[in-house]
Design a protein around this motif. Sequence first.
Motif, mmCIF file in Angstrom:
data_model
loop_
_atom_site.group_PDB
_atom_site.id
_atom_site.type_symbol
_atom_site.label_atom_id
_atom_site.label_comp_id
_atom_site.label_asym_id
_atom_site.label_seq_id
_atom_site.Cartn_x
_atom_site.Cartn_y
_atom_site.Cartn_z
ATOM 1 N N ARG A 1 56.281 45.489 -3.187
ATOM 2 C CA ARG A 1 57.726 45.575 -2.934
ATOM 3 C C ARG A 1 58.234 44.325 -2.225
ATOM 4 N N ALA A 2 57.456 43.813 -1.288
ATOM 5 C CA ALA A 2 57.878 42.616 -0.562
ATOM 6 C C ALA A 2 57.989 41.417 -1.492
ATOM 7 N N LEU A 3 57.071 41.313 -2.448
ATOM 8 C CA LEU A 3 57.118 40.193 -3.393
ATOM 9 C C LEU A 3 58.309 40.312 -4.340
ATOM 10 N N ILE A 4 58.702 41.528 -4.675
ATOM 11 C CA ILE A 4 59.908 41.699 -5.485
ATOM 12 C C ILE A 4 61.141 41.260 -4.694
ATOM 13 N N ALA A 5 61.230 41.680 -3.443
ATOM 14 C CA ALA A 5 62.367 41.298 -2.602
ATOM 15 C C ALA A 5 62.430 39.785 -2.437
ATOM 16 N N HIS A 6 61.276 39.163 -2.234
ATOM 17 C CA HIS A 6 61.214 37.709 -2.081
ATOM 18 C C HIS A 6 61.742 37.005 -3.320
ATOM 19 N N ARG A 7 61.320 37.470 -4.482
ATOM 20 C CA ARG A 7 61.761 36.833 -5.720
ATOM 21 C C ARG A 7 63.226 37.137 -6.019
ATOM 22 N N ALA A 8 63.680 38.323 -5.658
ATOM 23 C CA ALA A 8 65.096 38.655 -5.852
ATOM 24 C C ALA A 8 65.982 37.715 -5.049
ATOM 25 N N ARG A 9 65.548 37.380 -3.848
ATOM 26 C CA ARG A 9 66.331 36.461 -3.016
ATOM 27 C C ARG A 9 66.397 35.072 -3.656
ATOM 28 N N ILE A 10 65.265 34.603 -4.179
ATOM 29 C CA ILE A 10 65.246 33.292 -4.838
ATOM 30 C C ILE A 10 66.141 33.293 -6.075
ATOM 31 N N ALA A 11 66.073 34.365 -6.864
ATOM 32 C CA ALA A 11 66.893 34.452 -8.069
ATOM 33 C C ALA A 11 68.380 34.486 -7.723
ATOM 34 N N ALA A 12 68.727 35.208 -6.677
ATOM 35 C CA ALA A 12 70.124 35.274 -6.255
ATOM 36 C C ALA A 12 70.621 33.896 -5.846
ATOM 37 N N GLU A 13 69.790 33.165 -5.112
ATOM 38 C CA GLU A 13 70.178 31.813 -4.697
ATOM 39 C C GLU A 13 70.335 30.886 -5.902
ATOM 40 N N GLY A 14 69.611 31.196 -6.994
ATOM 41 C CA GLY A 14 69.720 30.388 -8.197
ATOM 42 C C GLY A 14 70.865 30.791 -9.103
ATOM 43 N N GLY A 15 71.623 31.819 -8.713
ATOM 44 C CA GLY A 15 72.791 32.219 -9.476
ATOM 45 C C GLY A 15 72.511 33.192 -10.609
ATOM 46 N N TYR A 16 71.329 33.779 -10.642
ATOM 47 C CA TYR A 16 71.006 34.735 -11.707
ATOM 48 C C TYR A 16 71.582 36.109 -11.371
ATOM 49 N N ARG A 17 71.884 36.859 -12.429
ATOM 50 C CA ARG A 17 72.505 38.173 -12.246
ATOM 51 C C ARG A 17 71.502 39.315 -12.337
ATOM 52 N N PHE A 18 70.510 39.188 -13.228
ATOM 53 C CA PHE A 18 69.569 40.276 -13.485
ATOM 54 C C PHE A 18 68.134 39.842 -13.230
ATOM 55 N N LEU A 19 67.323 40.799 -12.788
ATOM 56 C CA LEU A 19 65.880 40.664 -12.798
ATOM 57 C C LEU A 19 65.333 41.596 -13.874
ATOM 58 N N GLN A 20 64.397 41.089 -14.660
ATOM 59 C CA GLN A 20 63.798 41.869 -15.745
ATOM 60 C C GLN A 20 62.293 41.844 -15.592
ATOM 61 N N VAL A 21 61.650 42.960 -15.938
ATOM 62 C CA VAL A 21 60.187 43.038 -15.855
ATOM 63 C C VAL A 21 59.674 43.966 -16.942
ATOM 64 N N ASP A 22 58.569 43.587 -17.568
ATOM 65 C CA ASP A 22 57.852 44.480 -18.479
ATOM 66 C C ASP A 22 56.875 45.272 -17.625
ATOM 67 N N ALA A 23 57.198 46.538 -17.381
ATOM 68 C CA ALA A 23 56.493 47.324 -16.372
ATOM 69 C C ALA A 23 55.399 48.179 -16.982
ATOM 70 N N THR A 24 54.264 48.211 -16.314
ATOM 71 C CA THR A 24 53.193 49.139 -16.672
ATOM 72 C C THR A 24 53.514 50.513 -16.088
#
Length: 257
Positions: free
Chosen positions: A204-227
């Motif tokens: 969960r912490a790694l998802i939050a970390h990456r969400a913050r980076i994506a937000a700073e980059g101006g992206y709107r969505f996060l997508q994942v192929d989930a098991t």
Amino acid sequence: MDHDAVLTLFDHQMRQHTQGGERVGDVVRQAGSVGDWNGVVWSGLDQTGADAAIAEQVRYFASLRRDFEWKLYAHDRPDDLGARLRAAGFTPEPEETVMVAEIRDLPTAVDLPEGVRLRPVTDAAGVDLMADVHEQAFGTSSARLRDQLLAQLAQTPDTVSMTLAMAGDLPVSAARMELHPGTEFASLWGGGTLAAWRGRGIYRALIAHRARIAAEGGYRFLQVDATSQSRPILQRLGFVPLSTTTPYVYALGEQRH
């Protein structure tokens, strides 16, 4: 979230017009070197032309001497495309759930267990550690992944963000995020955690970390192929199922027997 609108956007930006993709008729394919991902990312086929399109892609990748993957989504047509791929010599791998979240709705506070810190990966030594974690967490070879990540660092470092979770000098989890310029999507990959460190919130912490980076980059969505293992965690965080996807793999070596 408007499911149909987001699915249409995903197909348009991430499949039909994917970076590095080549459209040939009603198929978009991606061809690289031996260490790269090779395959079909989108198709718009019907009952009449599906078998011919499949045969054409088999011939094309065979001419390159590349194993390749046909990434089939549940909403792709015709409805029996999976059966047609199997009849043509493809082998299906486990189905995954395509999940999406709007980044503004995701938690971005990184809450790590005591003694664990995040370390960005920016060099070959870090890639080696990521590959080692991948092998231990998933039980599969990371040789191709290592080559892929090294190539990205050398050629297009702005399109990937890689992170290790470290307990002292021990890497206990590894995750990366692919950034797709010209789209509204960033995609999450990896997230493998060593067995002894699971259940402590590192994923969960790694998802939050990456969400913050994506937000700073101006992206709107996060997508994942989930098991099946990661889907419940992602749903609790706010991700919703968009479709399912099944990799159909064509291995040239297997076809020679």
